[in-house]
Design an enzyme around this catalytic site. Structure first.
Site, PDB file in Angstrom:
ATOM      1  N   GLY A  48     -66.999  66.821  84.652  1.00  0.00           N
ATOM      2  CA  GLY A  48     -65.788  66.288  84.048  1.00  0.00           C
ATOM      3  C   GLY A  48     -66.117  65.596  82.739  1.00  0.00           C
TER       4      GLY A  48
ATOM      5  CB  ILE B 168     -68.908  60.913  82.984  1.00  0.00           C
ATOM      6  CG1 ILE B 168     -67.890  59.788  82.771  1.00  0.00           C
ATOM      7  CG2 ILE B 168     -70.328  60.351  82.956  1.00  0.00           C
ATOM      8  CD1 ILE B 168     -67.871  58.748  83.865  1.00  0.00           C
TER       9      ILE B 168
ATOM     10  NE  ARG C 192     -62.973  69.309  92.464  1.00  0.00           N
ATOM     11  CZ  ARG C 192     -61.883  68.554  92.510  1.00  0.00           C
ATOM     12  NH1 ARG C 192     -61.167  68.490  93.612  1.00  0.00           N
ATOM     13  NH2 ARG C 192     -61.510  67.861  91.452  1.00  0.00           N
TER      14      ARG C 192
ATOM     15  CB  THR D 192     -74.403  56.337  86.448  1.00  0.00           C
ATOM     16  OG1 THR D 192     -74.006  57.648  86.007  1.00  0.00           O
ATOM     17  CG2 THR D 192     -75.831  56.070  85.996  1.00  0.00           C
TER      18      THR D 192
ATOM     19  NE  ARG E  50     -66.341  55.334  92.540  1.00  0.00           N
ATOM     20  CZ  ARG E  50     -66.222  55.066  91.257  1.00  0.00           C
ATOM     21  NH1 ARG E  50     -67.312  54.917  90.506  1.00  0.00           N
ATOM     22  NH2 ARG E  50     -65.034  54.944  90.702  1.00  0.00           N
TER      23      ARG E  50
ATOM     24  CD  GLU F  67     -72.399  48.319  93.450  1.00  0.00           C
ATOM     25  OE1 GLU F  67     -71.506  47.687  92.843  1.00  0.00           O
ATOM     26  OE2 GLU F  67     -72.750  49.456  93.118  1.00  0.00           O
TER      27      GLU F  67
ATOM     28  CG  HIS G 261     -71.427  48.987  89.382  1.00  0.00           C
ATOM     29  ND1 HIS G 261     -70.866  49.164  90.636  1.00  0.00           N
ATOM     30  CD2 HIS G 261     -70.768  49.857  88.562  1.00  0.00           C
ATOM     31  CE1 HIS G 261     -69.906  50.089  90.565  1.00  0.00           C
ATOM     32  NE2 HIS G 261     -69.836  50.508  89.314  1.00  0.00           N
ATOM     33  CB  ILE G 262     -74.446  47.498  83.516  1.00  0.00           C
ATOM     34  CG1 ILE G 262     -75.744  48.325  83.476  1.00  0.00           C
ATOM     35  CG2 ILE G 262     -74.676  46.146  84.165  1.00  0.00           C
ATOM     36  CD1 ILE G 262     -76.805  47.756  82.550  1.00  0.00           C
ATOM     37  N   GLY G 263     -72.641  50.612  84.123  1.00  0.00           N
ATOM     38  CA  GLY G 263     -72.305  51.838  83.403  1.00  0.00           C
ATOM     39  C   GLY G 263     -71.169  51.665  82.412  1.00  0.00           C
TER      40      GLY G 263
END
Length: 335
Positions: free
Chosen positions: A166, A168, A188, A248, A250, A279, A297-299
């Protein structure tokens, strides 16, 4: 359509924000709406969320707030909009919201480049052993340059497998091409040939085949019932010896116990992680592994991205309050 009558145009909607946002965003919200802010930034307890949803016209949660069916069922009749701060919506029960005629919005697109940049940093940093080098210097144990010291792996010519092509995933492919990586992807649906040509990407129909072919695997698909745990023990075992896993996206896409075991045994050559199952807790085994770069978790953690996300939240609330469909309404089944 998942719509509900908007409040009277003469009244400002009552908006509850669950986390501390950027000052410029909070200031604008306070100007436009009757806004309750969370200035101490302590995550709301379930009881506090429930109380907020019983009085608010609009709830502004983040990805750390679990808005499940029971909370939605207990919401007051005035709650008409859940304007989530962030692109992901797997923390919200969309079916329950639809049943209550509560509109859900998100902030798509604003974190694409930020997350792709961090992903690329991990793709570079893990094979070049940047964590180990930094730790060596911090411990004062570096004894100087040597021909055989901290030998890593070059990127050029390696196969990068992108799971989820997608926004990203495509942004990562765009960056990775400049490093000479052989880009392959599983999605998909296959992308149009012109898009594949633009990114120099090859579609691999089977996820198992992609994993077996890749030197580096990076995950960029949303969480869903079908995707949870898809990188399981069997698939990790089928990856190339020495392969690197980047996540990065889930945490629930990966069996972290199986991943840790493969890292400890040496089957996996390393990992770059920005998300974790519980987390802010991070498994001590991950922390101890020298071949893992772990980030908190700084994406999406850039000033520009967080400002743009806040602007999208505000726009969605204003559209809804004026009786119009918000531009970023999430339609169940299309996420």
């Amino acid at each position: 359509m998942n719509d509900r009558p908007a409040p009277r145009r003469t009244a400002k909607p009552n908006v509850v924000v669950t986390r501390h946002l950027l000052p410029s965003v909070e200031a604008r919200m306070s100007e436009l709406f009757e806004t309750a802010l969370n200035l101490d930034d302590v995550p709301m307890s379930r009881d506090r969320l429930e109380r907020a949803m019983q009085t608010a016209d609009v709830l502004v949660p983040t990805v750390t707030d679990r808005i499940d069916a029971d909370l939605i069922a207990a919401a007051g009749p005035q709650l008409g909009l859940i304007a989530s701060f962030g692109a992901g919506v797997d923390h919200i029960d969309l079916a329950a919201a639809r049943a209550r005629k509560i509109i859900v919005t998100n902030t798509p697109g604003v974190f694409t480049d930020d997350t792709a940049d961090l992903t690329m940093a991990l793709i570079i940093g893990v094979p070049r052993r940047l964590r180990e080098g930094t730790s060596l210097i911090r411990r004062g144990e570096w004894t100087g340059w040597a021909p055989g010291a901290l030998l890593g792996r070059k990127l050029s010519g390696k196969v990068l497998g992108i799971v989820g092509m997608g926004r990203i995933g495509q942004a990562v492919a765009f960056r990775a091409r400049a490093f000479g990586l052989d880009i392959r992807y599983h999605n998909r649906h296959r992308l149009p040939e012109a898009v594949e040509t633009m990114f120099g990407a090859t579609w691999v129909e089977s996820l198992d085949d992609l994993l077996a072919q890749s030197d580096i695997v990076t995950l960029h698909c949303p969480s869903s019932p079908g995707a949870k745990g898809m990188i399981d023990a069997a698939r990790i075992a089928a990856m190339k010896p020495g392969a690197i896993l980047i996540n990065t996206a889930r945490a629930d896409l990966v069996d972290y116990d199986a991943m840790i075991g493969a890292l400890e045994s040496g089957h996996l050559g390393g990992a770059g992680l920005d998300v974790f199952p519980e987390e802010p807790r991070v498994d001590e085994r991950i922390v101890a592994l020298p071949n893992v770069i772990a980030q908190p978790h700084i994406g999406s953690a850039t000033i520009e991205g967080r400002e743009q996300a806040g602007e999208k939240v505000i726009a969605n609330i204003r559209f809804w309050a004026d009786g119009h469909r918000p531009p970023d309404q999430v339609l169940e089944g299309l996420v």
